[in-house]
Write a protein that holds these residues in place. Structure first.
Motif, PDB file in Angstrom:
ATOM      1  N   GLU A   6       0.831  -1.203   0.000  1.00 59.25           N
ATOM      2  CA  GLU A   6       0.000   0.000   0.000  1.00 59.25           C
ATOM      3  C   GLU A   6       0.862   1.249   0.000  1.00 59.25           C
ATOM      4  N   HIS A   7       1.925   1.181   0.784  1.00 55.01           N
ATOM      5  CA  HIS A   7       2.785   2.355   0.896  1.00 55.01           C
ATOM      6  C   HIS A   7       4.078   2.126   0.135  1.00 55.01           C
ATOM      7  N   LEU A   8       4.313   2.954  -0.869  1.00 58.54           N
ATOM      8  CA  LEU A   8       5.561   2.857  -1.638  1.00 58.54           C
ATOM      9  C   LEU A   8       6.268   4.200  -1.575  1.00 58.54           C
ATOM     10  N   PRO A   9       7.399   4.265  -0.849  1.00 59.01           N
ATOM     11  CA  PRO A   9       8.104   5.551  -0.775  1.00 59.01           C
ATOM     12  C   PRO A   9       8.739   5.905  -2.117  1.00 59.01           C
ATOM     13  N   GLU A  10       9.365   7.072  -2.175  1.00 60.50           N
ATOM     14  CA  GLU A  10       9.930   7.523  -3.451  1.00 60.50           C
ATOM     15  C   GLU A  10      11.198   6.797  -3.832  1.00 60.50           C
ATOM     16  N   ARG A  11      11.982   6.457  -2.789  1.00 56.69           N
ATOM     17  CA  ARG A  11      13.303   5.934  -3.097  1.00 56.69           C
ATOM     18  C   ARG A  11      13.480   4.508  -2.591  1.00 56.69           C
ATOM     19  N   LEU A  12      14.367   3.785  -3.240  1.00 53.56           N
ATOM     20  CA  LEU A  12      14.696   2.433  -2.790  1.00 53.56           C
ATOM     21  C   LEU A  12      15.446   2.517  -1.457  1.00 53.56           C
ATOM     22  N   ALA A  13      15.470   1.422  -0.740  1.00 52.13           N
ATOM     23  CA  ALA A  13      16.076   1.428   0.596  1.00 52.13           C
ATOM     24  C   ALA A  13      16.795   0.113   0.839  1.00 52.13           C
ATOM     25  N   LEU A  14      17.400   0.005   2.022  1.00 52.89           N
ATOM     26  CA  LEU A  14      18.118  -1.215   2.408  1.00 52.89           C
ATOM     27  C   LEU A  14      17.408  -1.860   3.583  1.00 52.89           C
ATOM     28  N   LEU A  15      17.407  -3.196   3.607  1.00 55.75           N
ATOM     29  CA  LEU A  15      16.762  -3.919   4.690  1.00 55.75           C
ATOM     30  C   LEU A  15      17.653  -5.104   5.067  1.00 55.75           C
ATOM     31  N   SER A  16      18.073  -5.148   6.338  1.00 50.99           N
ATOM     32  CA  SER A  16      18.980  -6.228   6.740  1.00 50.99           C
ATOM     33  C   SER A  16      18.200  -7.513   7.012  1.00 50.99           C
ATOM     34  N   ASP A  17      18.920  -8.615   7.089  1.00 48.00           N
ATOM     35  CA  ASP A  17      18.287  -9.915   7.359  1.00 48.00           C
ATOM     36  C   ASP A  17      17.497  -9.894   8.665  1.00 48.00           C
ATOM     37  N   LYS A  42       9.498   2.007   8.002  1.00 48.77           N
ATOM     38  CA  LYS A  42      10.045   2.691   9.178  1.00 48.77           C
ATOM     39  C   LYS A  42      11.401   2.110   9.557  1.00 48.77           C
ATOM     40  N   VAL A  43      11.581   0.814   9.388  1.00 51.29           N
ATOM     41  CA  VAL A  43      12.859   0.217   9.788  1.00 51.29           C
ATOM     42  C   VAL A  43      13.874   0.203   8.645  1.00 51.29           C
ATOM     43  N   ALA A  44      13.386   0.269   7.406  1.00 49.33           N
ATOM     44  CA  ALA A  44      14.328   0.225   6.281  1.00 49.33           C
ATOM     45  C   ALA A  44      15.147   1.510   6.243  1.00 49.33           C
ATOM     46  N   GLU A  45      16.320   1.394   5.647  1.00 55.32           N
ATOM     47  CA  GLU A  45      17.226   2.544   5.614  1.00 55.32           C
ATOM     48  C   GLU A  45      17.241   3.097   4.184  1.00 55.32           C
ATOM     49  N   PRO A  46      16.626   4.269   3.968  1.00 56.47           N
ATOM     50  CA  PRO A  46      16.547   4.790   2.596  1.00 56.47           C
ATOM     51  C   PRO A  46      17.944   5.079   2.039  1.00 56.47           C
ATOM     52  N   LEU A  47      18.121   4.869   0.750  1.00 56.06           N
ATOM     53  CA  LEU A  47      19.425   5.128   0.139  1.00 56.06           C
ATOM     54  C   LEU A  47      19.626   6.626  -0.019  1.00 56.06           C
ATOM     55  N   PRO A  48      20.826   7.093   0.300  1.00 57.14           N
ATOM     56  CA  PRO A  48      21.064   8.537   0.210  1.00 57.14           C
ATOM     57  C   PRO A  48      21.196   8.995  -1.255  1.00 57.14           C
ATOM     58  N   GLY A  49      21.176  10.302  -1.448  1.00 59.54           N
ATOM     59  CA  GLY A  49      21.381  10.852  -2.778  1.00 59.54           C
ATOM     60  C   GLY A  49      20.075  10.965  -3.533  1.00 59.54           C
ATOM     61  N   LEU A  54      17.714   5.229  -8.442  1.00 61.12           N
ATOM     62  CA  LEU A  54      17.213   4.654  -7.202  1.00 61.12           C
ATOM     63  C   LEU A  54      15.790   5.083  -6.869  1.00 61.12           C
ATOM     64  N   GLN A  55      15.099   5.596  -7.886  1.00 58.02           N
ATOM     65  CA  GLN A  55      13.690   5.912  -7.690  1.00 58.02           C
ATOM     66  C   GLN A  55      12.888   4.626  -7.694  1.00 58.02           C
ATOM     67  N   LEU A  56      12.091   4.474  -6.677  1.00 55.89           N
ATOM     68  CA  LEU A  56      11.376   3.207  -6.500  1.00 55.89           C
ATOM     69  C   LEU A  56      10.375   2.945  -7.623  1.00 55.89           C
ATOM     70  N   HIS A  57       9.701   3.995  -8.083  1.00 58.90           N
ATOM     71  CA  HIS A  57       8.616   3.749  -9.039  1.00 58.90           C
ATOM     72  C   HIS A  57       9.124   3.156 -10.352  1.00 58.90           C
ATOM     73  N   ARG A  58      10.412   3.425 -10.674  1.00 62.01           N
ATOM     74  CA  ARG A  58      10.937   2.859 -11.934  1.00 62.01           C
ATOM     75  C   ARG A  58      10.908   1.339 -11.894  1.00 62.01           C
ATOM     76  N   VAL A  59      11.238   0.786 -10.744  1.00 61.56           N
ATOM     77  CA  VAL A  59      11.211  -0.670 -10.611  1.00 61.56           C
ATOM     78  C   VAL A  59       9.767  -1.161 -10.483  1.00 61.56           C
ATOM     79  N   ARG A  60       8.993  -0.440  -9.697  1.00 57.53           N
ATOM     80  CA  ARG A  60       7.612  -0.892  -9.465  1.00 57.53           C
ATOM     81  C   ARG A  60       6.799  -0.878 -10.773  1.00 57.53           C
TER      82      ARG A  60
END
Lengths: 295, 330
Positions: A6-17, A42-49, A54-60
């Motif tokens: 439902e919620h897709l932020p603007e940028r890709l992020a990192l998520l640890s195991d 909330k827990v994922a770490e957005p990629l800087p820059g 790294l725009q999320l919508h391009r992949v989505r």
């Protein structure tokens, strides 16, 4: 079925195991539950820059397209379509692609619905649910849903040409067995394997599974890099391509995209290995099993 | 030992890095300080570069190969020496041919280039001697025994890695840390290298482990450190054993990164008297539910405590406390 977040932020992020573990529930693996996307982000770490890459919508957008395009087909058919386009959309260096947390985020934060659609097994005869293997969300590069496609595109492309990627991805056995072998890190070797498939020398999964271990085992005593030297890679072509992401159009849906303008593998090197592998394969077939390690 | 169906060299092949040149944007150049690489450790630490924006590193190499053996035995023709730089995490492999300094000489030199975009952590560098043997070209007839490690981030050329310890506020840190807010530390094994996170909200803890306080504090600090270390060993062992790649025939494989190193280090204490391969198989079978996993726990604790030197720290603490007691009563 698991649905689009439902919620897709603007940028890709990192998520640890560790962070991911909380969200990989039995319900998700059985395709019944959604990923709580607000909590996850909330827990994922957005990629800087502010790289366009790294725009999320391009992949989505790409995921939405592939789900629609292949909705009436077998999910495995989508691999050959998605691999080059995902590669061209993300435009990563290998250093960046070695970041597992990015792939985990793609699987849970961007497209859990795709992971479930693509990798949910058939329900069993005893009535128990089909399941997605956990390593399709967090796993090694040859298992994880998106890492596997990206690395297939990276290792099987011939400079800008993604056609060999399409051939390799069309055969699940090639994709699954070759990707975990170190020998395909040598480009002419990867391309020679593809050519054997194109020419119909190896067709079935069984044949592929006979050929790849033979090629790998022979590499213990033979140096393919010397038998079939590749050109030296020029990093600048890749850097230019990555910079070009800012002004690039969305990846083409019908035609194949083009990769970085790197020099292609020398034709004679690839052909030399094709001949060599053909012999190995004939030998493996005669014996009715894979050759012993020493040959 | 592997058996080869063709003659191979018996003499040793060695390689050393003799210089490292870095290049960055706008053709900036830098020669890596000679303290950035160590012939003894066989490690190059590219993190030592002055400029942080370098793009490529060119390593100058000299390999020594048993030239006399090649000449006297005469099995081999078209002999060449090839350097290979490779890293599993990035599936990258770069190859360069070396040339003999003099015809028939022992020393072969050349250069190999590392592109920073293609490597993330540590690449291994090996030299192979390749020749035509019995009509078959491209045979590997010898390789270096120990590979060099080219570390793209480290600033000291050391083979063994130091554990990373970071101090963060669990209450105000990343979301996932908040659920551990009462814990003094946790071991995070998810990343490329295991990390200990010390909770800065835990009052006095940081000072304690940094042993900046009184005699009593330093005694306790040492104990806490040993305990933390044991936690780390236990955690990394469980992570490594829980994430094994299994061959089709059921054989578990040693992971290539720190997970593999941890297993090789600890398994001899956990399943004594067996080869590490057998020990790995045994532990894997037990963990997978065939055999007793619970019985193995004391051995894992023992192996972890031994490495963390818990017995030593505890004995020292007991002795120090006695001494402190005597001092106060004196």
């Amino acid at each position: 079925m698991t649905s689009r977040p439902e919620h897709l932020p603007e940028r890709l992020a990192l998520l640890s195991d560790v962070q991911a573990a909380e969200y990989i529930s039995t319900g998700l693996l059985e395709g019944r539950d959604d990923v709580p996307s607000i909590a996850l982000n909330k827990v994922a770490e957005p990629l800087p820059g502010d790289d366009a890459r790294l725009q999320l919508h391009r992949v989505r957008d790409l995921i939405d397209h592939v789900l629609d395009r292949f909705r009436d087909e077998r999910p495995t058919a989508a691999d050959a379509w998605l691999a080059p386009r995902l590669h061209e959309t993300l435009r990563l260096t290998r250093r960046e692609a070695a970041e597992k947390r990015l792939w985990t985020y793609l699987a849970l934060g961007v497209a859990p619905d795709y992971v479930v659609w693509r990798h949910l097994s058939e329900p069993r005869a005893d009535g128990s649910h089909g399941r997605v293997a956990r390593d399709r969300f967090v796993g090694p590069h040859y298992k994880q849903t998106f890492a596997r496609l990206w690395w297939a595109a990276e290792l099987f492309r011939d400079g800008p040409d993604y056609r060999p990627v399409v051939v390799a991805c069309a055969n699940q056995d090639m994709l699954n067995s070759a990707l975990r072998l170190d020998v395909i890190d040598h480009r002419p070797t990867a391309l020679a394997l593809v050519r054997l498939m194109e020419r119909g020398v190896v067709r079935t999964g069984r044949e592929v599974n006979g050929l790849t271990p033979a090629v790998n085992a022979a590499a213990a005593t033979l140096m393919y890099d010397v038998l079939a030297p590749d050109v030296e890679r020029d990093g600048q072509a890749l850097r230019d391509w990555i910079e070009g992401a800012e002004s690039s159009l969305p990846t083409p849906r019908n035609n194949l995209p083009e990769g970085p303008e790197e020099e292609r593998a020398p034709e004679e090197a690839v052909e030399r290995l094709v001949g060599h592998f053909e012999e190995l394969f004939a030998d493996a077939q005669v014996r009715g099993r894979t050759p012993v390690e020493s040959e | 030992m592997r058996v080869y169906p063709y003659p191979r060299l018996t003499g040793a092949v060695t390689v050393r890095v003799t210089a490292v040149r870095l290049r960055g944007p706008g053709d900036t150049r830098e020669q890596l300080d000679s303290r950035g690489y160590s012939v003894i450790e066989q490690v190059v630490a590219l993190g030592r570069a002055e400029r942080d924006d370098w793009q490529t590193a060119r390593l100058a190499l000299t390999a020594t190969i048993p030239a006399r053996e090649i000449e006297t035995k005469g099995h081999w023709s078209d002999v060449m020496a090839v350097a290979v730089l490779a890293e599993g995490a990035t599936n990258t492999r770069t190859v360069a041919r070396l040339e003999p300094d003099a015809a028939g000489g022992r020393d072969w030199t050349g250069e190999i280039e590392l592109d920073r975009d293609n490597y993330v952590d540590r690449a291994s560098l090996a030299v192979h001697v390749v020749a035509t043997v019995g009509g078959i070209a491209g045979r590997i007839i010898a390789s270096t025994d120990q590979e060099w490690l080219i570390d793209v981030t480290a600033d000291a050329p050391l083979r063994d890695r130091q554990l990373e310890v970071s101090t963060v506020s669990f209450a105000r840190g990343a979301e996932w840390l908040r659920s551990f807010r009462d814990a003094p530390w946790i071991v995070d094994t998810a990343g490329r290298m295991p990390t200990v996170r010390l909770n800065s909200d835990f009052e006095g803890l940081v000072a304690l482990v940094e042993s900046q306080g009184s005699k009593v504090e330093s005694v306790v600090g040492e104990m806490v450190l040993a305990q933390m270390c044991a936690d780390v060993w236990t955690a990394v062992f469980h992570t490594a054993i829980g994430d094994l790649e299994i061959e089709d025939d059921g054989t578990p494989l040693f992971p290539s990164d720190w997970r593999g190193a941890v297993l090789r280090e600890m398994l001899p204490d956990i399943v004594p008297g067996r080869s590490v391969e057998d020990a790995l198989r045994e532990v894997h079978i037990r963990r997978a539910g065939q055999g007793s996993w619970a019985d193995l726990q004391p051995r894992i604790q023992y192996a972890a405590a031994r490495r963390a030197e818990v017995p030593k720290a505890l004995a020292a603490a007991v002795r120090d406390i006695e001494r402190l007691d005597q001092e106060t009563h004196a």
